[in-house]
Write a protein that holds these residues in place. Structure first.
Motif, PDB file in Angstrom:
ATOM      1  N   MET A 186       0.839  -1.199   0.000  1.00  0.00           N
ATOM      2  CA  MET A 186       0.000   0.000   0.000  1.00  0.00           C
ATOM      3  C   MET A 186       0.869   1.242   0.000  1.00  0.00           C
ATOM      4  SD  MET A 186      -2.985   0.980   2.662  1.00  0.00           S
ATOM      5  CE  MET A 186      -2.054   2.234   3.481  1.00  0.00           C
ATOM      6  N   GLN A 187       0.522   2.173  -0.843  1.00  0.00           N
ATOM      7  CA  GLN A 187       1.293   3.411  -0.860  1.00  0.00           C
ATOM      8  C   GLN A 187       0.872   4.299   0.301  1.00  0.00           C
ATOM      9  OE1 GLN A 187       0.109   3.799  -4.903  1.00  0.00           O
ATOM     10  NE2 GLN A 187       2.016   4.849  -5.324  1.00  0.00           N
ATOM     11  N   PRO A 188       1.829   4.910   0.956  1.00  0.00           N
ATOM     12  CA  PRO A 188       1.463   5.697   2.133  1.00  0.00           C
ATOM     13  C   PRO A 188       0.734   6.990   1.794  1.00  0.00           C
ATOM     14  CG  PRO A 188       3.820   5.810   1.726  1.00  0.00           C
ATOM     15  CD  PRO A 188       3.268   4.846   0.741  1.00  0.00           C
ATOM     16  N   PHE A 189       0.837   7.437   0.559  1.00  0.00           N
ATOM     17  CA  PHE A 189       0.210   8.721   0.254  1.00  0.00           C
ATOM     18  C   PHE A 189      -1.129   8.571  -0.461  1.00  0.00           C
ATOM     19  CE2 PHE A 189       4.531   9.757   1.166  1.00  0.00           C
ATOM     20  CZ  PHE A 189       4.362  10.848   2.007  1.00  0.00           C
ATOM     21  N   ILE A 190      -1.608   7.343  -0.533  1.00  0.00           N
ATOM     22  CA  ILE A 190      -2.968   7.132  -1.014  1.00  0.00           C
ATOM     23  C   ILE A 190      -3.708   6.518   0.155  1.00  0.00           C
ATOM     24  CG2 ILE A 190      -4.437   6.056  -2.738  1.00  0.00           C
ATOM     25  CD1 ILE A 190      -2.590   7.432  -4.439  1.00  0.00           C
ATOM     26  N   GLU A 191      -4.422   7.315   0.905  1.00  0.00           N
ATOM     27  CA  GLU A 191      -5.159   6.801   2.049  1.00  0.00           C
ATOM     28  C   GLU A 191      -6.587   6.515   1.612  1.00  0.00           C
ATOM     29  OE1 GLU A 191      -4.648   9.877   4.945  1.00  0.00           O
ATOM     30  OE2 GLU A 191      -2.491   9.574   5.029  1.00  0.00           O
ATOM     31  N   SER A 192      -7.224   5.560   2.271  1.00  0.00           N
ATOM     32  CA  SER A 192      -8.578   5.237   1.832  1.00  0.00           C
ATOM     33  C   SER A 192      -9.557   6.275   2.377  1.00  0.00           C
ATOM     34  CB  SER A 192      -8.951   3.832   2.292  1.00  0.00           C
ATOM     35  OG  SER A 192      -8.867   3.788   3.684  1.00  0.00           O
ATOM     36  N   LEU A 193     -10.626   6.484   1.596  1.00  0.00           N
ATOM     37  CA  LEU A 193     -11.601   7.513   1.942  1.00  0.00           C
ATOM     38  C   LEU A 193     -12.862   6.855   2.460  1.00  0.00           C
ATOM     39  CD1 LEU A 193     -11.497   9.911  -1.143  1.00  0.00           C
ATOM     40  CD2 LEU A 193     -10.412  10.215   1.062  1.00  0.00           C
ATOM     41  N   PRO A 194     -13.574   7.522   3.373  1.00  0.00           N
ATOM     42  CA  PRO A 194     -14.904   7.031   3.721  1.00  0.00           C
ATOM     43  C   PRO A 194     -15.802   7.168   2.493  1.00  0.00           C
ATOM     44  CG  PRO A 194     -14.279   8.932   5.081  1.00  0.00           C
ATOM     45  CD  PRO A 194     -13.177   8.709   4.124  1.00  0.00           C
ATOM     46  N   PRO A 195     -16.805   6.274   2.355  1.00  0.00           N
ATOM     47  CA  PRO A 195     -17.597   6.226   1.114  1.00  0.00           C
ATOM     48  C   PRO A 195     -18.215   7.570   0.724  1.00  0.00           C
ATOM     49  CG  PRO A 195     -18.401   4.626   2.746  1.00  0.00           C
ATOM     50  CD  PRO A 195     -17.181   5.244   3.307  1.00  0.00           C
ATOM     51  N   GLU A 196     -18.784   8.306   1.716  1.00  0.00           N
ATOM     52  CA  GLU A 196     -19.479   9.539   1.303  1.00  0.00           C
ATOM     53  C   GLU A 196     -18.475  10.558   0.767  1.00  0.00           C
ATOM     54  OE1 GLU A 196     -19.452   8.022   4.267  1.00  0.00           O
ATOM     55  OE2 GLU A 196     -18.868   9.584   5.678  1.00  0.00           O
ATOM     56  N   VAL A 197     -17.271  10.567   1.347  1.00  0.00           N
ATOM     57  CA  VAL A 197     -16.261  11.503   0.853  1.00  0.00           C
ATOM     58  C   VAL A 197     -15.795  11.080  -0.536  1.00  0.00           C
ATOM     59  CG1 VAL A 197     -13.994  12.487   1.295  1.00  0.00           C
ATOM     60  CG2 VAL A 197     -15.527  12.010   3.193  1.00  0.00           C
ATOM     61  N   ASP A 198     -15.688   9.761  -0.706  1.00  0.00           N
ATOM     62  CA  ASP A 198     -15.257   9.229  -1.999  1.00  0.00           C
ATOM     63  C   ASP A 198     -16.263   9.620  -3.078  1.00  0.00           C
ATOM     64  OD1 ASP A 198     -13.337   7.872  -3.462  1.00  0.00           O
ATOM     65  OD2 ASP A 198     -14.623   6.085  -3.562  1.00  0.00           O
ATOM     66  N   ALA A 199     -17.546   9.509  -2.708  1.00  0.00           N
ATOM     67  CA  ALA A 199     -18.590   9.869  -3.668  1.00  0.00           C
ATOM     68  C   ALA A 199     -18.444  11.320  -4.070  1.00  0.00           C
ATOM     69  CB  ALA A 199     -19.963   9.626  -3.039  1.00  0.00           C
ATOM     70  N   LYS A 200     -18.206  12.153  -3.053  1.00  0.00           N
ATOM     71  CA  LYS A 200     -18.052  13.577  -3.317  1.00  0.00           C
ATOM     72  C   LYS A 200     -16.860  13.836  -4.260  1.00  0.00           C
ATOM     73  CE  LYS A 200     -18.811  16.055   0.544  1.00  0.00           C
ATOM     74  NZ  LYS A 200     -18.441  16.908   1.673  1.00  0.00           N
ATOM     75  N   LEU A 201     -15.809  13.076  -4.010  1.00  0.00           N
ATOM     76  CA  LEU A 201     -14.602  13.237  -4.810  1.00  0.00           C
ATOM     77  C   LEU A 201     -14.871  12.821  -6.251  1.00  0.00           C
ATOM     78  CD1 LEU A 201     -11.510  13.663  -5.104  1.00  0.00           C
ATOM     79  CD2 LEU A 201     -11.265  11.261  -4.518  1.00  0.00           C
ATOM     80  N   GLN A 202     -15.552  11.670  -6.398  1.00  0.00           N
ATOM     81  CA  GLN A 202     -15.786  11.153  -7.745  1.00  0.00           C
ATOM     82  C   GLN A 202     -16.586  12.140  -8.576  1.00  0.00           C
ATOM     83  OE1 GLN A 202     -14.035   8.927  -8.849  1.00  0.00           O
ATOM     84  NE2 GLN A 202     -13.310   8.172  -6.865  1.00  0.00           N
ATOM     85  N   SER A 203     -17.547  12.832  -7.907  1.00  0.00           N
ATOM     86  CA  SER A 203     -18.343  13.774  -8.690  1.00  0.00           C
ATOM     87  C   SER A 203     -17.554  15.048  -8.990  1.00  0.00           C
ATOM     88  CB  SER A 203     -19.635  14.108  -7.933  1.00  0.00           C
ATOM     89  OG  SER A 203     -19.294  14.680  -6.696  1.00  0.00           O
ATOM     90  N   ALA A 204     -16.446  15.250  -8.274  1.00  0.00           N
ATOM     91  CA  ALA A 204     -15.702  16.498  -8.475  1.00  0.00           C
ATOM     92  C   ALA A 204     -14.604  16.382  -9.523  1.00  0.00           C
ATOM     93  CB  ALA A 204     -15.100  16.959  -7.153  1.00  0.00           C
ATOM     94  N   LYS A 205     -14.251  15.149  -9.882  1.00  0.00           N
ATOM     95  CA  LYS A 205     -13.186  15.008 -10.873  1.00  0.00           C
ATOM     96  C   LYS A 205     -13.579  14.003 -11.939  1.00  0.00           C
ATOM     97  CE  LYS A 205     -10.354  11.286  -8.977  1.00  0.00           C
ATOM     98  NZ  LYS A 205     -10.669  10.291  -9.984  1.00  0.00           N
ATOM     99  N   PRO A 206     -13.060  14.175 -13.132  1.00  0.00           N
ATOM    100  CA  PRO A 206     -13.335  13.180 -14.177  1.00  0.00           C
ATOM    101  C   PRO A 206     -12.853  11.814 -13.716  1.00  0.00           C
ATOM    102  CG  PRO A 206     -12.138  15.078 -15.062  1.00  0.00           C
ATOM    103  CD  PRO A 206     -12.171  15.243 -13.599  1.00  0.00           C
ATOM    104  N   SER A 207     -13.679  10.788 -13.924  1.00  0.00           N
ATOM    105  CA  SER A 207     -13.376   9.513 -13.280  1.00  0.00           C
ATOM    106  C   SER A 207     -12.118   8.853 -13.828  1.00  0.00           C
ATOM    107  CB  SER A 207     -14.569   8.573 -13.443  1.00  0.00           C
ATOM    108  OG  SER A 207     -14.902   8.496 -14.815  1.00  0.00           O
TER     109      SER A 207
END
Ligand code: ATP
Ligand code: MG
Lengths: 742, 186
Positions: free
Chosen positions: A1-22
């Motif tokens: 696991m890369q230390p600079f890619i931390e996992s996101l809680p689902p609702e935050v992830d959803a928010k992120l996905q809608s904010a950037k091109p997938s």
């Protein structure tokens, strides 16, 4: 696991996905632990090849296209920090985090900086662990052992491991003990016979003689076994304690300088003396008794059960409350003894400081105040001693009282059985003797319980030091360089004593073998820090420092340090003779060599003028010498060490100009063929330097020869100019000072 | 750790007995009313001394954040050199004072402990789980009894292994359970 890619809680992830091109790949995804600049919370920072996104737990995502970024930096605050993403126009974006995340965000800031400049992303592939893999608890030090996962009884096992090398003796102790225990069980059995077979039937005189002789023999053997047992176990205990002390001292010697930045010397000494003492007492006096008494307990207990199990149960009635009480007391008492150890630490640290600084105390007439402080520490020590012993004493007396209850039961129920002819009188007396023999170790356990907890508290403190990571002297991958050429290269070096607070930045410097470098700069700019790095007292935070084109981290520390001669800013001398001090780096050196080194350092004259000459004791820290004398001895010590790399940190600052000039001549001979780093505020001292490195605000501002720098009319020029002006004023008395200008 | 305590003792002593003041060069005469902090653009802090000069990229720091939290506030310029130290910020005008407070709030991220949920001490390492004015937080302190800093007789400062700061302004005000927990380790 890369230390600079931390996992996101689902609702935050959803928010992120809608904010950037997938399809855009996430390169950095980290969380901050402040939701704004005031409250704890979570906030995420995500970076892709095209943009940086700040995603709060609630609220809108903030987007900064990479090409709109002007600069990314971290700002250091008190107890935390702040990542600042500056835009080419408009307000910067801030992300606050606590001190725990400073190292992470220092890397992230660099990473985003690289991305925004279109460079490939280079982040460390591993970050230090901050939580225990097993229990998830926060670790006391990054990448260290989790103390909570070490079980309590672990202390006992570790103490025992120090007894292990003496297994033979230990077995002998146990054997002698077992014999002793068995012999100790004899007398009551013999008296039982005397009562039941001689006194009650009133006959059999012959048997009486034999029995009494047996009794005498039993006592004799028991006495002998006790002697053997005590002598052996003391020997064993003191040996083990000696080993522990030796190990502790070695650990202290090999601990990195960083450790000493954090700990007080006095408190460490108290671990070495006080805590080790407790442990010693415990191993020498308590452990053998624990073993023998435990065996005795088991033996007696079996006998009692065999003789009369009903009565034995009555005897045991008080045991459960005692055990419960003991468990309850464990934490209370441990707490007191830990506190006691800690207070001893403070006590001893104050003592150490005030006695070492006695001249200053006197100079400011602060004896009274220091005594008051001492009284306070002393009083605190007494308080915890009293409370601890009181708590234990209450427990101890209650235990004793409860245990004597057993005796009442036995007299009552045992007497009834004797009256009912179920039990013989002799058997009852034997039973009662055994009972008292049972109580003795039990009571004694209450006693040693206290000692044991006290020793454990000390042992914890000792093992804490032993567990601190030491300098990697035995790094198996380290390269042997028995003969260093002396090429030193700084490559993009960044370093800070505390993470996120760099003292040195972007240091790039290549020093050829044999070159002399003068380090110049304002006080506190990081000159001493640079030479600390060369000696590897500290490791660089970023970049590399190479010796002979090899990263210093891969060079055997011993090889490196044995070829560095250093004259520290505050020369330290040991309370030995002058000759021994000069010889410190090469104990083998002949007197002739010592003398030649002293002559080169201009120290010979003043040394021989002393009544004891080279055999003069210099006093603790060299306080019987003047500042300049001490410095010259330190220089002689470095000269005799004959290093490939010579470091002179303000080596001649306490000398008058005439003496300094003479030493300069000696040094200029000395530096031939050696890489030299010289630090001096008096710029004339650096006249011999091949190149001067001018530091400002942690960075290298100028590099060049004296003439080049003077010609550039930059920082160095100004320094020289100011120094000339001030020394012109100071030289009114006739001293002729020439601050380095040719 | 103890010298902070004795320092405050010393301060008291100073108040009681007059000490001959050292002759220092008189501080630069600045009328506090002339000092103005403002933000222009809104993310850049500036300071002007009216009719004299102006500074960009100013920082506001406390001279003694622990012993003198609300007095002796310093303004630093870009190079970390002190522009001016105000002994009592209440002499400044209201806008400047507001900005000053904002800046200080941002800079000092010390959390104030309100309740201690749990506290375990093992092998010289203590594990804290606390409620603070900034929210809940867990942290680890090495050697609390040696490293806890008593700012005054009842005021405690804890610095955890990472350098985070936690403060207990008055340990007597803590609820009983929290006090008991603290009392156990310090
Ligand atoms: N052990 C330490 N822990 C934390 N900070 C330190 C430590 N040693 C030095 N510093 C800080 O690092 C900075 C650089 O210190 P350094 O000793 O390198 O200065 P210097 O250039 O040698 O100054 P001087 O000319 O006064 O000797 C200073 O701000 C100092 O406060
Ligand atoms: Mg220095």
């Amino acid at each position: 696991m890369q230390p600079f890619i931390e996992s996101l809680p689902p609702e935050v992830d959803a928010k992120l996905q809608s904010a950037k091109p997938s399809e855009e790949q996430v390169l950095i995804q980290v969380s901050a632990d402040f939701s704004d600049d005031q409250a704890y919370g979570e906030k995420w920072l995500v970076a892709t090849k095209l943009r940086v996104l700040v995603v709060p737990a609630d609220g809108a995502v903030e987007e900064i296209p990479l090409d709109a970024i002007q600069d990314v930096k971290t700002e250091e605050l008190v107890g935390g920090g702040c990542l600042v993403v500056e835009r080419k126009s408009g307000a910067p974006v801030y992300l606050h985090y606590s001190s725990s995340l400073i190292p992470k965000f220092a890397e992230v800031a660099q990473g985003i900086g690289q991305l925004s400049k279109g460079k490939p992303l280079e982040l460390p592939t591993e970050m230090e662990r901050t939580r225990c893999d097993k229990c998830g608890r926060l670790l006391p030090e990054k990448d260290s052992k989790c103390v909570a996962c070490i079980k309590k009884w672990h202390t006992l096992i570790r103490i025992q491991s120090y007894v292990n090398p003496y297994r033979v003796q230990l077995t002998l102790v146990v054997v002698i003990t077992v014999i002793g225990v068995l012999i100790n069980l004899l007398p009551p059995l013999i008296t039982e016979r005397i009562i039941d077979d001689v006194l009650i039937p009133l006959s059999n005189f012959n048997l009486l003689v034999w029995l009494v002789a047996g009794l005498l023999g039993a006592y004799l053997f028991s006495w002998l076994s006790e002697i053997g047992h005590t002598a052996l176990s003391c020997w064993l205990g003191f040996r083990a304690a000696e080993d522990i002390r030796a190990k502790l001292y070695r650990c202290l010697q090999f601990l990195p300088i960083r450790f000493y930045d954090k700990h007080k010397v006095g408190a460490l000494i108290s671990r070495m003396t006080n805590d080790a003492d407790r442990l010693e007492d415990f191993i020498a006096f308590e452990v053998p008794y624990v073993i023998s008494n435990a065996l005795l307990l088991v033996g007696i207990f079996c006998l009692l059960l065999y003789k009369n199990w009903v009565l034995t149960l009555y005897v045991l009635l008080p045991v459960p409350p005692i055990v419960l009480g003991g468990i309850f007391m464990w934490n209370r008492l441990t707490r007191f003894w830990r506190l006691w150890s800690a207070r001893w630490g403070r006590f001893s640290s104050h003592l150490n400081e005030s006695i070492t600084g006695i001249r200053l105390v006197k100079a400011f007439a602060q004896e009274d105040r220091e005594s008051t402080v001492f009284d306070r520490h002393n009083d605190a020590l007494r308080q915890v001693n009293v409370s601890g012993n009181r708590a234990w004493f209450v427990f101890y007396t209650i235990t004793n009282f409860l245990m004597s209850f057993g005796a009442f039961f036995v007299w009552y129920f045992g007497g009834k059985q004797v009256l009912g002819q179920e039990f013989k009188l002799g058997e009852l007396t034997a039973f009662i003797s055994f009972l008292w023999m049972l109580y003795q170790p039990l009571r004694w356990f209450g006693d040693s319980y206290n000692f044991m907890l006290r020793a454990f508290a000390g042992a914890e403190r000792i093992f804490e030091v032993m567990d601190a990571p030491s300098e990697p002297f035995d790094n198996p991958n380290a390269r042997n360089i028995p003969k260093i050429d002396g090429r030193i290269t700084f490559k993009d070096v960044m370093f800070g004593y505390d993470p996120g607070k760099p003292v040195l930045r972007d240091i790039n410097l290549a020093v050829e073998p044999g070159e002399m470098i003068g380090l110049v700069g304002k006080s506190g700019v990081g000159k001493s820090t640079m030479v600390n790095l060369i000696c590897r007292f500290y490791d660089v935070t970023h970049g590399t420092l190479q010796v002979d084109n090899e990263d210093v981290r891969n060079v055997r520390i011993e090889d490196l340090r044995s070829q560095i001669g250093i004259v520290l800013q505050e020369p330290f001398l040991f309370n030995r003779t002058i000759a021994e001090n000069i010889r410190y780096g090469n104990p083998e050196a002949s007197f002739d060599e010592v003398m030649r080194a002293a002559i080169a350092a201009e120290a010979h004259d003043f040394i021989v003028a002393k009544p004891d000459g080279y055999d003069t004791m210099v006093g603790e820290r060299g306080n019987k010498l003047s500042g300049g004398e001490g410095q010259r001895i330190a220089i002689a010590r470095a000269i005799l060490h004959n290093p490939k790399i010579l470091i002179l940190d303000e080596a001649t600052s306490s000398l008058d100009t005439a003496t300094e000039k003479k030493i300069q001549a000696a040094i200029s001979k000395l530096i031939e063929g050696r890489t030299t780093f010289a630090i001096a505020h008096r710029l004339s001292t650096l006249r011999n330097a091949n190149r001067l490195v001018v530091l400002d605000e942690g960075k290298i501002e100028e590099i060049g020869t004296h003439a080049e720098l003077m010609g550039r009319k930059g920082l160095f020029y100004n320094l020289v100019k100011t120094q000339k002006e001030t020394s012109a004023v100071m030289a009114v008395g006739g001293g002729k000072e020439d601050p380095g200008s040719e | 750790m103890d010298n902070t305590k004795s320092l405050s003792d010393e301060d008291k002593a100073k108040v009681q007995q007059p000490v001959t003041p050292i002759q220092t060069p008189p501080p630069e005469c600045v009328n506090p009313k002339d000092i103005r902090l403002f933000r222009d653009p809104p993310w850049k802090l500036r300071l002007t001394i009216a009719g004299d000069r102006s500074y960009l990229m100013v920082r506001v720091v406390r001279a003694a954040p622990l012993s003198q939290p609300s007095r002796y506030i310093c303004f630093l310029d870009e190079k970390n050199e002190v522009i001016w130290t105000v002994e009592d910020p209440s002499v400044l005008d209201a806008d400047t004072r507001r900005i000053l407070e904002e800046e200080l709030d941002q800079r000092y991220m010390t959390a104030v402990i309100e309740v201690i949920n749990s506290l375990r001490n093992e092998f010289g390492v203590s594990y804290w789980d606390v409620q603070t004015n900034r929210g809940n937080r867990e942290f680890v302190v090495r050697n609390v009894s040696e490293s806890a800093q008593w700012v005054s007789a009842r005021r405690l400062l804890l610095i955890d292994v990472d350098g985070n700061r936690f403060e207990i302004p008055d340990i007597d005000v803590l609820d009983k359970r929290s006090f008991g927990l603290i009392d156990m380790v310090i």
